[in-house]
Design a protein around this motif. Structure first.
Motif, mmCIF file in Angstrom:
data_model
loop_
_atom_site.group_PDB
_atom_site.id
_atom_site.type_symbol
_atom_site.label_atom_id
_atom_site.label_comp_id
_atom_site.label_asym_id
_atom_site.label_seq_id
_atom_site.Cartn_x
_atom_site.Cartn_y
_atom_site.Cartn_z
ATOM 1 N N GLN A 268 0.829 -1.204 0.000
ATOM 2 C CA GLN A 268 0.000 0.000 0.000
ATOM 3 C C GLN A 268 0.869 1.263 0.000
ATOM 4 O OE1 GLN A 268 -2.291 -0.903 3.506
ATOM 5 N NE2 GLN A 268 -4.056 -1.652 2.336
ATOM 6 N N ILE A 269 1.936 1.245 0.783
ATOM 7 C CA ILE A 269 2.847 2.385 0.791
ATOM 8 C C ILE A 269 3.584 2.484 -0.540
ATOM 9 C CG2 ILE A 269 4.958 3.286 1.829
ATOM 10 C CD1 ILE A 269 3.970 2.222 4.521
ATOM 11 N N ARG A 270 4.064 1.363 -1.061
ATOM 12 C CA ARG A 270 4.787 1.350 -2.343
ATOM 13 C C ARG A 270 3.930 1.907 -3.469
ATOM 14 N NH1 ARG A 270 5.001 -4.380 -4.819
ATOM 15 N NH2 ARG A 270 2.887 -3.654 -5.353
ATOM 16 N N ASP A 271 2.643 1.562 -3.466
ATOM 17 C CA ASP A 271 1.762 1.953 -4.560
ATOM 18 C C ASP A 271 1.099 3.313 -4.344
ATOM 19 O OD1 ASP A 271 2.403 -0.490 -5.678
ATOM 20 O OD2 ASP A 271 0.537 -1.462 -5.035
ATOM 21 N N GLY A 272 1.346 3.947 -3.204
ATOM 22 C CA GLY A 272 0.775 5.262 -2.957
ATOM 23 C C GLY A 272 -0.655 5.255 -2.462
ATOM 24 N N ILE A 273 -1.140 4.093 -2.006
ATOM 25 C CA ILE A 273 -2.499 4.024 -1.471
ATOM 26 C C ILE A 273 -2.571 4.729 -0.123
ATOM 27 C CG2 ILE A 273 -4.295 2.445 -0.634
ATOM 28 C CD1 ILE A 273 -4.023 2.502 -3.643
ATOM 29 N N ILE A 274 -1.559 4.559 0.695
ATOM 30 C CA ILE A 274 -1.454 5.279 1.959
ATOM 31 C C ILE A 274 -0.114 6.009 1.974
ATOM 32 C CG2 ILE A 274 -2.966 3.741 3.244
ATOM 33 C CD1 ILE A 274 -0.507 2.344 4.366
ATOM 34 N N PRO A 275 -0.004 7.095 2.724
ATOM 35 C CA PRO A 275 1.221 7.893 2.705
ATOM 36 C C PRO A 275 2.436 7.145 3.253
ATOM 37 C CG PRO A 275 -0.609 9.139 3.635
ATOM 38 C CD PRO A 275 -1.063 7.718 3.528
ATOM 39 N N GLU A 276 3.589 7.497 2.744
ATOM 40 C CA GLU A 276 4.857 6.986 3.259
ATOM 41 C C GLU A 276 4.952 7.294 4.748
ATOM 42 O OE1 GLU A 276 8.479 5.039 2.860
ATOM 43 O OE2 GLU A 276 7.230 5.590 1.123
ATOM 44 N N GLY A 277 5.397 6.307 5.517
ATOM 45 C CA GLY A 277 5.549 6.504 6.953
ATOM 46 C C GLY A 277 4.322 6.176 7.772
ATOM 47 N N THR A 278 3.226 5.795 7.124
ATOM 48 C CA THR A 278 2.026 5.398 7.869
ATOM 49 C C THR A 278 2.317 4.119 8.641
ATOM 50 O OG1 THR A 278 0.557 6.353 6.190
ATOM 51 C CG2 THR A 278 -0.400 4.744 7.704
ATOM 52 N N PRO A 279 2.215 4.144 9.966
ATOM 53 C CA PRO A 279 2.533 2.944 10.745
ATOM 54 C C PRO A 279 1.426 1.909 10.671
ATOM 55 C CG PRO A 279 1.805 4.680 12.207
ATOM 56 C CD PRO A 279 1.845 5.284 10.829
ATOM 57 N N LEU A 280 1.735 0.720 11.107
ATOM 58 C CA LEU A 280 0.751 -0.360 11.174
ATOM 59 C C LEU A 280 0.324 -0.515 12.634
ATOM 60 C CD1 LEU A 280 -0.597 -2.405 9.265
ATOM 61 C CD2 LEU A 280 1.186 -4.036 9.884
ATOM 62 N N PRO A 281 -0.963 -0.324 12.945
ATOM 63 C CA PRO A 281 -1.391 -0.392 14.349
ATOM 64 C C PRO A 281 -1.256 -1.801 14.922
ATOM 65 C CG PRO A 281 -3.074 0.615 12.943
ATOM 66 C CD PRO A 281 -2.067 -0.009 12.043
ATOM 67 N N GLU A 282 -1.301 -1.862 16.234
ATOM 68 C CA GLU A 282 -1.326 -3.156 16.921
ATOM 69 C C GLU A 282 -2.572 -3.928 16.492
ATOM 70 O OE1 GLU A 282 -1.278 -4.912 21.528
ATOM 71 O OE2 GLU A 282 -1.756 -2.810 21.127
ATOM 72 N N ALA A 283 -2.434 -5.237 16.333
ATOM 73 C CA ALA A 283 -3.557 -6.085 15.934
ATOM 74 C C ALA A 283 -4.459 -6.323 17.139
ATOM 75 C CB ALA A 283 -3.050 -7.407 15.376
ATOM 76 N N VAL A 284 -5.644 -5.728 17.099
ATOM 77 C CA VAL A 284 -6.579 -5.813 18.217
ATOM 78 C C VAL A 284 -7.918 -6.322 17.708
ATOM 79 C CG1 VAL A 284 -7.801 -4.515 20.005
ATOM 80 C CG2 VAL A 284 -5.430 -3.947 19.438
ATOM 81 N N LYS A 286 -12.174 -7.137 17.985
ATOM 82 C CA LYS A 286 -13.318 -6.237 18.079
ATOM 83 C C LYS A 286 -13.601 -5.812 19.505
ATOM 84 C CE LYS A 286 -18.067 -5.667 16.477
ATOM 85 N NZ LYS A 286 -19.160 -6.245 15.670
ATOM 86 N N LEU A 287 -13.407 -6.713 20.457
ATOM 87 C CA LEU A 287 -13.702 -6.414 21.857
ATOM 88 C C LEU A 287 -12.476 -5.902 22.604
ATOM 89 C CD1 LEU A 287 -16.040 -9.414 22.732
ATOM 90 C CD2 LEU A 287 -16.667 -7.095 22.041
ATOM 91 N N GLY A 288 -11.432 -5.538 21.868
ATOM 92 C CA GLY A 288 -10.255 -4.941 22.479
ATOM 93 C C GLY A 288 -9.178 -5.911 22.898
ATOM 94 N N LYS A 289 -9.412 -7.210 22.730
ATOM 95 C CA LYS A 289 -8.405 -8.195 23.084
ATOM 96 C C LYS A 289 -7.358 -8.285 21.986
ATOM 97 C CE LYS A 289 -11.532 -11.092 25.819
ATOM 98 N NZ LYS A 289 -12.134 -12.449 25.971
ATOM 99 N N LYS A 290 -6.128 -8.491 22.375
ATOM 100 C CA LYS A 290 -5.061 -8.614 21.395
ATOM 101 C C LYS A 290 -5.238 -9.896 20.594
ATOM 102 C CE LYS A 290 -0.042 -8.524 20.870
ATOM 103 N NZ LYS A 290 1.276 -8.398 21.550
ATOM 104 N N ILE A 291 -5.074 -9.792 19.290
ATOM 105 C CA ILE A 291 -5.165 -10.973 18.428
ATOM 106 C C ILE A 291 -3.924 -11.831 18.662
ATOM 107 C CG2 ILE A 291 -5.109 -11.730 16.009
ATOM 108 C CD1 ILE A 291 -6.792 -9.229 15.384
ATOM 109 N N PRO A 292 -4.084 -13.138 18.858
ATOM 110 C CA PRO A 292 -2.920 -13.984 19.177
ATOM 111 C C PRO A 292 -1.898 -14.000 18.046
ATOM 112 C CG PRO A 292 -4.843 -15.328 18.662
ATOM 113 C CD PRO A 292 -5.319 -13.916 18.767
ATOM 114 N N GLU A 293 -0.644 -14.087 18.418
ATOM 115 C CA GLU A 293 0.399 -14.218 17.417
ATOM 116 C C GLU A 293 0.282 -15.578 16.751
ATOM 117 O OE1 GLU A 293 4.150 -13.524 19.226
ATOM 118 O OE2 GLU A 293 3.686 -11.441 19.775
ATOM 119 N N TRP A 294 0.530 -15.610 15.467
ATOM 120 C CA TRP A 294 0.351 -16.837 14.680
ATOM 121 C C TRP A 294 1.184 -17.985 15.232
ATOM 122 C CZ3 TRP A 294 -3.229 -18.074 11.210
ATOM 123 C CH2 TRP A 294 -3.023 -19.172 10.389
#
Length: 772
Positions: A268-284, A286-294
């Motif tokens: 998305q950053i490479r193709d210009g869909i979102i601005p350069e430097g846009t961070p990736l949020p923590e995976a959370v 719907k109810l606020g619990k952290k999504i388990p690591e794979w």
């Protein structure tokens, strides 16, 4: 002059016209302006921001890539949090509450903004285009008619044909099986298929019909433009895909959701869909619990979860393949360059599959107050069946989080993950691109803008009326200027959002959002504040740093809410929201169904059986060798069936995918009165008793009651059309029509369970009335 051609005088002495003068003159057929473009609006269901290649996906979508190359990608386009409101807004240009769709068309709270029917003063895009000389076709999911009006006897004024479409083929419900649809409607008639064709797949069927409409039009009129509204049932659950499409993605998701999400974010950053430097949020979740690591999951769990996503990817791939078939036809007709094609989603990816996903969608989708904690929401069916017709699957929220990359949260919420979706617009003739235009627009736009934009591009005016009476003024604004000029300003600077008490307001790069928990007070303390112009994925909450801006937007939201009939806020925690209008009491009266009766519609059937005692009285004559279904209600996702096989009577319950079969004994030759009695027990359990000629012959005790959308398919007499309740019977006999003489089947509803939401709501209302 012959006597019959002479003028005449009537009794008032007025002079009549001669026959030559009175020859009738018919108005000329309304023709669209020369070279008017065709318009195709493709709307997917529950598809996330990053699920197609032009927005960063690894899923192969060559047709969409081609449209992106010739067209414009709107990367800051927003919609409503759920489907019916988005569809109402897209087809009318009105904010959803003003259109009557503050929620989905599966409730009836009774408020003006939640009437769940398009009102008579709401003009739709197909009505407008037909008035300008367009042919108008609708394919697929409708979900703009309240569920109580989906039956054969209902008022059809809100069905597609009555809302501006010349022809319609699809499903009026919000979702469906991709292999055995519970109901398909053609125009105003419900189709009754004895057998679902071999290798049937819903998206393919929809596309076959769309192609037929276009070919039929061109066979009769070489230049009449058309509007095709192709509203997919995909990607709504339950998920299912063709084997060859699933095979294409075998192993593609073994690396897990973190890796896929990061790869999409980088593209998305490479193709210009979102601005350069846009961070990736923590995976959370719907109810606020952290999504388990794979890597924290065991090998078997990872294997099942990966299969869920393989199925999802296959569905997206198939949508692209079928869009490619339409594009190919337009090329053959030499009309592709003068066709406006819009592709988008009605809301963001959904976490309704829960943290674990499910192979029994209707158990996961059961939203009933008081449902016990031990209610099984994933029947452990063979993992090899995932994605096929025997299961009703949905991926876990870890994959939904990847679908919504790079945003947080999900469908139903007012964060970007729920309401920011991809939008492609292609029209080579009318919107040609030059080499300097990369074809990406970062300006904010909203779903209400689709109708005015399409009218603007086609050079057509909104009439401001419907049926010669004033129509509601639309809320959307055309974004044609930004399609033509990348430097143009957004034409939609402010917008409110609301669903289920979740609220939001956008204004010129700022946004407030309230993630409301049902049953808690609505208050200003819920508001979060984000400067989305620099923080598009809403990571840094500025509520405490910018109190004046927060107050400004909160007041703007409240003003917009009053203007748009958003109040009263309804988070579905009020039990009285489960009450229905008195007219629906007709659905709860005993009914006799004769052989040959069309399958009863789902909602109508549920009123006879849901969370209540009921009896099914079957009158049948039996001869040795007679066999088949006497009555069925449901499909692979849950239901029950009474049938005769090998001279024995059987009762089978499909408990959300887990099959229980009970032998109710051998039948003797002659006439029989068979009764199936279902009794609700405590804690959403149930008991089913089979009685033959007054004698109990079988009992199935202490199983889960069927709640929510199970049974999803309606009641069938003497046959099991569509989705089979009992897969083994279907594999051997198909729809298994009864071969003997079935006289009648009578449903007699009894008392409702004490925990039925309508009973609880009525008690609550009675207590309030007594205390006034």
């Amino acid at each position: 002059m012959p006597a019959h051609a002479r003028g005449y005088e009537d009794f008032d002495g007025r002079i009549g016209r001669t026959i030559e003068e009175s020859t009738p003159s018919w108005p000329a057929e309304k023709r669209a302006p020369e070279n008017s473009p065709n318009i195709i609006l493709v709307l997917l269901d529950d598809m996330g921001y990053s699920d197609i290649e032009p927005f960063g996906s690894e899923i192969e979508t060559p047709t969409l890539n081609r449209l992106a190359e010739t067209g414009i990608r709107l990367s800051n386009y927003h919609t409503t949090p759920v489907c019916s409101p988005a569809r109402a807004a897209a087809l009318t240009g009105l904010n959803p509450h003003r259109a009557g769709f503050g929620s989905v068309a599966n409730s009836d709270p009774g408020y003006p903004g939640f009437r769940l029917e398009l009102a008579q003063d709401v003009a739709t895009l197909p009505e407008i285009l037909r008035g300008h000389g367009y042919a108008t076709y609708a394919i697929g999911k409708w979900h703009l008619t309240r569920d109580a009006l989906l039956n054969a006897a209902a008022d059809k004024s809100t069905w597609p044909i009555q809302r501006g479409f010349d022809q319609y083929y699809g499903a009026l419900e919000g979702f469906n099986s991709f292999f055995h649809p519970n109901q398909i409607v053609r125009d105003n008639s419900i189709l009754q298929r004895e057998e679902t064709p071999d290798n049937y797949y819903l998206t393919d069927d929809y596309t076959d019909q769309a192609l037929e409409y276009i070919k039929g039009l061109r066979a009769s009129d070489s230049r009449k433009p058309f509007f095709l509204y192709f509203a997919h049932t995909a990607m709504h659950g339950p998920h299912g895909a063709k084997p060859e499409d699933i095979d294409k993605y075998r192993g593609a998701y073994d690396q897990g959701w973190e890796a896929i999400r990061k790869e999409r974010h980088q593209r998305q950053i490479r193709d210009g869909i979102i601005p350069e430097g846009t961070p990736l949020p923590e995976a959370v979740g719907k109810l606020g619990k952290k999504i388990p690591e794979w890597d924290s999951l065991d090998e078997q769990t990872r294997s099942i979860y990966a299969k869920y996503m393989e199925v999802y990817a296959a569905m997206v791939d198939n949508v692209d393949q079928n869009l490619g078939r339409i594009v190919e036809l337009l090329e053959q007709l030499d009309e592709l360059d003068n066709t406006i094609i819009v592709f988008t989603s009605d809301n963001g990816g959904t976490a309704e599959g829960g943290a674990e996903g499910t192979r029994s969608y209707f158990s996961r989708f059961a939203h009933v107050p008081g449902l016990p904690e031990d209610f099984n929401k994933d029947v452990p069916l063979d993992p090899d069946l995932i994605g096929g017709p025997q299961t009703m699957t949905h991926y876990p929220e870890g994959w939904a989080n990847a679908s919504n990359t790079p945003f947080r949260y999900y469908k139903g919420q007012t964060y970007a993950g729920g309401i920011r979706v991809p939008l492609l617009v292609s029209w080579p003739k009318g919107l040609p691109k030059n080499d300097a235009d990369e074809g990406i627009r970062q300006q904010y736009q909203y779903v209400t803008d689709l109708t005015p934009t399409l009218l603007d591009l086609a050079g057509l005016q909104h009439p401001g009326t419907r049926n010669n009476l004033p129509a509601k003024e639309i809320d959307g604004t055309s974004f044609a200027p930004i399609l033509r000029n990348a430097e143009a300003e957004s034409t939609h600077p402010n917008q409110y959002t609301e669903f289920g008490g979740n609220r939001g307001f956008y204004s010129k790069g700022w946004k407030i959002v309230a993630n409301h928990r049902p049953g808690t007070p609505f208050n200003d303390g819920e508001w979060e504040l984000y400067h989305v112009e620099t923080d598009p994925n809403e990571i840094e909450n500025l509520a405490s740093q910018e109190p004046e801006k927060l107050r400004e937007l909160a007041e703007a939201w409240e003003f917009a809410a009053w203007q748009n009939t958003v109040f009263p806020l309804d988070d579905r925690s009020n039990l009285q929201g489960h009450l229905r209008r008195p007219a629906e009491e007709e659905f709860e009266k005993p009914v006799t169904l004769l052989p040959g009766t069309p399958k009863l519609e789902r909602y109508r059937s549920s009123k006879l059986t849901k969370l209540r005692t009921f009896e099914v009285e079957i009158s049948v004559s039996f001869e040795t060798g007679d066999h088949g279904v006497l009555v069925s209600h449901g499909d692979q996702g849950g239901g029950y069936v009474v049938f005769v096989k090998d001279d024995h009577l059987y009762f089978a319950l499909n408990e959300y995918g887990a099959l229980h079969e009970v032998d109710a004994g051998e039948l003797s030759v002659g006439d029989h009165h068979i009764t199936l009695r279902t009794t609700p027990l405590l804690n959403f359990r149930a008991e089913h008793t089979t009685i033959v000629d007054g004698k109990e012959t079988a009992r199935l005790s202490d199983v889960w009651a069927l709640v929510g959308f199970a049974p999803f398919s309606g009641i069938d007499v003497g046959i099991n059309r569509g989705g089979p309740v009992h897969w083994g019977l279907y594999s051997e006999f198909g729809s298994f029509r009864y071969s003997g003489n079935l006289h009648s089947v009578r449903y007699v509803p009894g008392e409702k369970a004490a925990y039925d939401p309508e009973i609880l709501a009525q008690l609550e209302r009675d207590v309030e009335a007594a205390s006034d």
